[in-house]
Write a protein that holds these residues in place. Structure first.
Motif, PDB file in Angstrom:
ATOM      1  N   MET A 133       0.762  -1.169   0.015  1.00 18.51           N
ATOM      2  CA  MET A 133      -0.048  -0.036   0.040  1.00 18.51           C
ATOM      3  C   MET A 133       0.768   1.109  -0.304  1.00 18.51           C
ATOM      4  SD  MET A 133      -2.828  -1.237   0.013  1.00 18.51           S
ATOM      5  CE  MET A 133      -3.942   0.231   0.222  1.00 18.51           C
ATOM      6  N   THR A 134       0.438   2.091  -0.709  1.00 18.68           N
ATOM      7  CA  THR A 134       1.282   3.460  -0.943  1.00 18.68           C
ATOM      8  C   THR A 134       0.456   4.698  -0.433  1.00 18.68           C
ATOM      9  OG1 THR A 134       0.610   3.690  -3.321  1.00 18.68           O
ATOM     10  CG2 THR A 134       2.585   2.438  -3.034  1.00 18.68           C
ATOM     11  N   ILE A 135      -0.784   4.518  -0.028  1.00 15.91           N
ATOM     12  CA  ILE A 135      -1.337   5.617   0.455  1.00 15.91           C
ATOM     13  C   ILE A 135      -0.650   6.058   1.842  1.00 15.91           C
ATOM     14  CG2 ILE A 135      -3.464   6.397   0.983  1.00 15.91           C
ATOM     15  CD1 ILE A 135      -4.891   4.859  -0.639  1.00 15.91           C
ATOM     16  N   ALA A 136      -0.601   7.212   2.162  1.00 20.94           N
ATOM     17  CA  ALA A 136       0.011   7.566   3.328  1.00 20.94           C
ATOM     18  C   ALA A 136      -0.796   7.311   4.601  1.00 20.94           C
ATOM     19  CB  ALA A 136       0.603   9.103   3.400  1.00 20.94           C
ATOM     20  N   ASP A 137      -2.071   7.505   4.569  1.00 27.88           N
ATOM     21  CA  ASP A 137      -3.010   7.539   5.577  1.00 27.88           C
ATOM     22  C   ASP A 137      -3.534   6.010   5.752  1.00 27.88           C
ATOM     23  OD1 ASP A 137      -4.814   7.795   7.560  1.00 27.88           O
ATOM     24  OD2 ASP A 137      -6.206   8.960   6.651  1.00 27.88           O
ATOM     25  N   PRO A 138      -3.282   5.271   6.890  1.00 26.87           N
ATOM     26  CA  PRO A 138      -3.579   3.928   6.803  1.00 26.87           C
ATOM     27  C   PRO A 138      -5.153   3.843   6.801  1.00 26.87           C
ATOM     28  CG  PRO A 138      -1.672   4.215   8.215  1.00 26.87           C
ATOM     29  CD  PRO A 138      -2.008   5.679   7.746  1.00 26.87           C
ATOM     30  N   ALA A 139      -5.924   4.812   7.410  1.00 27.99           N
ATOM     31  CA  ALA A 139      -7.373   4.953   7.556  1.00 27.99           C
ATOM     32  C   ALA A 139      -7.968   4.667   6.065  1.00 27.99           C
ATOM     33  CB  ALA A 139      -7.871   6.294   8.184  1.00 27.99           C
ATOM     34  N   GLN A 140      -7.019   4.974   4.882  1.00 29.20           N
ATOM     35  CA  GLN A 140      -7.630   4.849   3.554  1.00 29.20           C
ATOM     36  C   GLN A 140      -7.166   3.722   2.904  1.00 29.20           C
ATOM     37  OE1 GLN A 140      -7.005   8.652   1.249  1.00 29.20           O
ATOM     38  NE2 GLN A 140      -6.594   9.679   3.146  1.00 29.20           N
ATOM     39  N   TRP A 141      -6.475   2.957   3.848  1.00 30.96           N
ATOM     40  CA  TRP A 141      -6.201   1.564   3.132  1.00 30.96           C
ATOM     41  C   TRP A 141      -7.300   0.517   2.894  1.00 30.96           C
ATOM     42  CZ3 TRP A 141      -0.953  -0.225   5.679  1.00 30.96           C
ATOM     43  CH2 TRP A 141       0.040   0.558   5.442  1.00 30.96           C
ATOM     44  N   GLN A 142      -7.129  -0.094   1.775  1.00 27.29           N
ATOM     45  CA  GLN A 142      -8.063  -1.226   1.516  1.00 27.29           C
ATOM     46  C   GLN A 142      -8.543  -2.064   2.633  1.00 27.29           C
ATOM     47  OE1 GLN A 142      -6.890  -3.071  -2.063  1.00 27.29           O
ATOM     48  NE2 GLN A 142      -6.474  -1.159  -3.149  1.00 27.29           N
ATOM     49  N   ASP A 143      -9.762  -2.721   2.306  1.00 27.65           N
ATOM     50  CA  ASP A 143      -9.960  -3.641   3.374  1.00 27.65           C
ATOM     51  C   ASP A 143      -9.217  -5.149   3.285  1.00 27.65           C
ATOM     52  OD1 ASP A 143     -12.026  -2.060   4.365  1.00 27.65           O
ATOM     53  OD2 ASP A 143     -13.778  -2.753   3.330  1.00 27.65           O
ATOM     54  N   LEU A 144      -8.805  -5.352   1.993  1.00 26.50           N
ATOM     55  CA  LEU A 144      -8.057  -6.603   1.941  1.00 26.50           C
ATOM     56  C   LEU A 144      -6.836  -6.426   1.082  1.00 26.50           C
ATOM     57  CD1 LEU A 144      -7.856  -9.683   1.805  1.00 26.50           C
ATOM     58  CD2 LEU A 144      -9.548  -9.744  -0.166  1.00 26.50           C
ATOM     59  N   PHE A 145      -5.714  -6.546   1.468  1.00 31.32           N
ATOM     60  CA  PHE A 145      -4.513  -6.406   0.601  1.00 31.32           C
ATOM     61  C   PHE A 145      -3.450  -7.483   0.924  1.00 31.32           C
ATOM     62  CE2 PHE A 145      -3.826  -3.497   4.077  1.00 31.32           C
ATOM     63  CZ  PHE A 145      -2.577  -3.588   4.366  1.00 31.32           C
ATOM     64  N   THR A 146      -2.481  -7.450   0.036  1.00 30.50           N
ATOM     65  CA  THR A 146      -1.360  -8.314   0.435  1.00 30.50           C
ATOM     66  C   THR A 146       0.095  -7.399   0.501  1.00 30.50           C
ATOM     67  OG1 THR A 146      -2.079 -10.274  -0.611  1.00 30.50           O
ATOM     68  CG2 THR A 146       0.020 -10.287  -0.254  1.00 30.50           C
ATOM     69  N   ARG A 147       0.784  -7.724   1.446  1.00 28.75           N
ATOM     70  CA  ARG A 147       1.984  -6.985   1.725  1.00 28.75           C
ATOM     71  C   ARG A 147       3.192  -8.047   1.770  1.00 28.75           C
ATOM     72  NH1 ARG A 147       3.242  -1.730   3.578  1.00 28.75           N
ATOM     73  NH2 ARG A 147       5.541  -1.605   4.543  1.00 28.75           N
ATOM     74  N   THR A 148       4.237  -7.872   1.299  1.00 23.20           N
ATOM     75  CA  THR A 148       5.426  -8.673   1.280  1.00 23.20           C
ATOM     76  C   THR A 148       6.447  -8.116   2.284  1.00 23.20           C
ATOM     77  OG1 THR A 148       5.296  -9.388  -1.079  1.00 23.20           O
ATOM     78  CG2 THR A 148       7.397  -9.913   0.114  1.00 23.20           C
ATOM     79  N   VAL A 149       6.657  -9.205   3.298  1.00 17.20           N
ATOM     80  CA  VAL A 149       7.612  -8.809   4.287  1.00 17.20           C
ATOM     81  C   VAL A 149       8.762 -10.044   4.450  1.00 17.20           C
ATOM     82  CG1 VAL A 149       7.911  -7.928   6.677  1.00 17.20           C
ATOM     83  CG2 VAL A 149       5.755  -7.660   5.695  1.00 17.20           C
ATOM     84  N   ASP A 150       9.935  -9.424   4.193  1.00 19.72           N
ATOM     85  CA  ASP A 150      11.032 -10.400   4.109  1.00 19.72           C
ATOM     86  C   ASP A 150      10.969 -11.180   3.125  1.00 19.72           C
ATOM     87  OD1 ASP A 150      12.429  -8.636   6.020  1.00 19.72           O
ATOM     88  OD2 ASP A 150      11.627 -10.053   7.537  1.00 19.72           O
ATOM     89  N   GLU A 151      10.157 -11.186   1.859  1.00 17.84           N
ATOM     90  CA  GLU A 151      10.056 -11.897   1.030  1.00 17.84           C
ATOM     91  C   GLU A 151       9.019 -12.873   1.187  1.00 17.84           C
ATOM     92  OE1 GLU A 151      13.676 -13.840  -0.568  1.00 17.84           O
ATOM     93  OE2 GLU A 151      14.632 -11.757  -0.980  1.00 17.84           O
ATOM     94  N   GLN A 152       8.092 -12.488   2.175  1.00 15.41           N
ATOM     95  CA  GLN A 152       7.085 -13.704   2.290  1.00 15.41           C
ATOM     96  C   GLN A 152       5.736 -12.969   2.384  1.00 15.41           C
ATOM     97  OE1 GLN A 152       7.174 -17.089   3.012  1.00 15.41           O
ATOM     98  NE2 GLN A 152       4.923 -17.271   3.387  1.00 15.41           N
ATOM     99  N   PRO A 153       4.755 -13.340   1.406  1.00 11.33           N
ATOM    100  CA  PRO A 153       3.450 -12.251   1.473  1.00 11.33           C
ATOM    101  C   PRO A 153       2.841 -12.568   2.913  1.00 11.33           C
ATOM    102  CG  PRO A 153       3.495 -14.521   0.205  1.00 11.33           C
ATOM    103  CD  PRO A 153       4.778 -14.297   0.646  1.00 11.33           C
ATOM    104  N   VAL A 154       2.030 -11.483   3.042  1.00  9.86           N
ATOM    105  CA  VAL A 154       1.209 -11.527   4.347  1.00  9.86           C
ATOM    106  C   VAL A 154      -0.173 -11.007   3.878  1.00  9.86           C
ATOM    107  CG1 VAL A 154       0.858 -10.457   6.573  1.00  9.86           C
ATOM    108  CG2 VAL A 154       3.072 -11.056   5.857  1.00  9.86           C
ATOM    109  N   GLN A 155      -1.160 -11.526   4.204  1.00  7.48           N
ATOM    110  CA  GLN A 155      -2.444 -11.072   3.963  1.00  7.48           C
ATOM    111  C   GLN A 155      -3.188 -10.237   4.853  1.00  7.48           C
ATOM    112  OE1 GLN A 155      -1.913 -14.534   3.499  1.00  7.48           O
ATOM    113  NE2 GLN A 155      -1.050 -14.001   1.492  1.00  7.48           N
ATOM    114  N   PHE A 156      -3.768  -9.197   4.543  1.00 12.12           N
ATOM    115  CA  PHE A 156      -4.257  -8.291   5.510  1.00 12.12           C
ATOM    116  C   PHE A 156      -5.639  -8.225   5.326  1.00 12.12           C
ATOM    117  CE2 PHE A 156      -0.021  -7.073   5.640  1.00 12.12           C
ATOM    118  CZ  PHE A 156       0.253  -6.373   6.925  1.00 12.12           C
ATOM    119  N   VAL A 157      -6.626  -8.311   6.287  1.00 11.87           N
ATOM    120  CA  VAL A 157      -7.983  -8.347   6.242  1.00 11.87           C
ATOM    121  C   VAL A 157      -8.618  -7.476   7.372  1.00 11.87           C
ATOM    122  CG1 VAL A 157     -10.173 -10.026   6.291  1.00 11.87           C
ATOM    123  CG2 VAL A 157      -8.017 -10.764   5.492  1.00 11.87           C
ATOM    124  N   ARG A 158      -9.452  -6.622   6.805  1.00  6.37           N
ATOM    125  CA  ARG A 158     -10.301  -5.826   7.766  1.00  6.37           C
ATOM    126  C   ARG A 158     -11.306  -6.335   8.383  1.00  6.37           C
ATOM    127  NH1 ARG A 158      -9.855   0.218   7.655  1.00  6.37           N
ATOM    128  NH2 ARG A 158      -9.435   0.135   5.369  1.00  6.37           N
TER     129      ARG A 158
END
Length: 270
Positions: free
Chosen positions: A1-26
């Motif tokens: 996610m590139t939006i500065a304000d986390p309140a505007q982030w999507q309900d569902l997204f994936t972020r790679t941390v140390d080459e391992q994908p992590v799923q985020f679910v609001r």
């Protein structure tokens, strides 16, 4: 996610941390910046963004921690089950180290990172007293990148003593003492370079001098104590000391870090 304000982030997204994908679910019952996190089918935990000036703090629910970086919050949730025991062992190590009256914190600022020579050497005792603080004329090029870090220019050390002139005092200060440094193999390696050059390439003489100091490294223990697990490295991530890159100030800060670690030892187990 590139939006500065986390309140505007999507309900569902994936972020790679140390080459391992992590799923985020609001969670469906909230519109707050809170997400449950998963690696595949494995639940990691829940993180929430809290405002803190211009940047959010990422609070990890259940372990009562807040991290400036979201990736560090994920690393905290990835800790192995052995971490509480390992952290307590590190805390006891720090407690024992601080109880040693001979202990000195040492820091060396250098000409660079490879084949480096000293431009400043400092030693601080357990009470915070500065027992050594010397700038050194390195008889070597000080890399621009190093100057950008510590601010020690060739002009600043042009009239400083050479390492050989400081060696008798350095010997009096360090020999027979326990010395703790942050990434001790680097500081020890710089002194080794200086000693080998001083002794005309005689590595045995350099090693004999270095062997009269009891070296302790604080970088790896502090990484364990912080407990930010890198799934890529299969180890706890090393942490910056976050000092100003002045040898005296960094040595004093090292004692502060040791005190933080030692303070977490349960009183009954000290």
């Amino acid at each position: 996610m590139t939006i500065a304000d986390p309140a505007q982030w999507q309900d569902l997204f994936t972020r790679t941390v140390d080459e391992q994908p992590v799923q985020f679910v609001r969670p469906a019952d909230t519109d707050r910046p809170t997400w449950t996190t998963y690696e595949g089918d494995t639940y990691l935990g829940t993180v929430s963004a809290e405002p803190d000036g211009g940047r959010p703090l990422w609070r990890v629910q259940g372990i009562h921690e807040a991290h400036r970086e979201l990736d560090d919050a994920i690393r905290a949730m990835r800790r192995p089950a052995s971490w509480p025991r390992e952290r307590e062992e590190v805390a006891r190590w720090a407690h024992r180290l601080l109880a040693d009256d001979s202990i000195l914190a040492v820091d060396v600022e250098t000409t660079g990172l490879k084949n480096a020579y000293a431009v400043q050497i400092a030693a601080v005792d357990r009470r915070g007293a500065v027992v050594l603080n010397e700038y050194v004329q390195p008889d070597a090029v000080i890399e621009k990148a190093a100057v950008a870090v510590h601010g020690i220019t060739p002009e600043r050390v042009a009239k400083a003593p050479a390492f050989g002139e400081l060696l008798p005092r350095l010997t009096d200060v360090l020999h027979g003492r326990a010395v703790v440094a942050y990434k001790a193999d680097f500081d020890r390696g710089v002194l080794e370079n200086e000693l080998v050059r001083h002794h005309g390439g005689n590595t045995a003489a350099a090693n004999e001098w270095l062997g009269r100091v009891r070296w302790e490294d604080a970088m790896v223990p502090y990484a364990v104590w912080r407990g930010l697990w890198s799934i890529k490295r299969g180890a706890y991530r090393n942490q910056p000391l976050d000092g100003p890159h002045d040898a005296v100030a960094d040595a004093k800060l090292l004692f502060e870090r040791l005190e933080q670690m030692a303070a977490t030892v349960p009183a009954a187990r000290r």
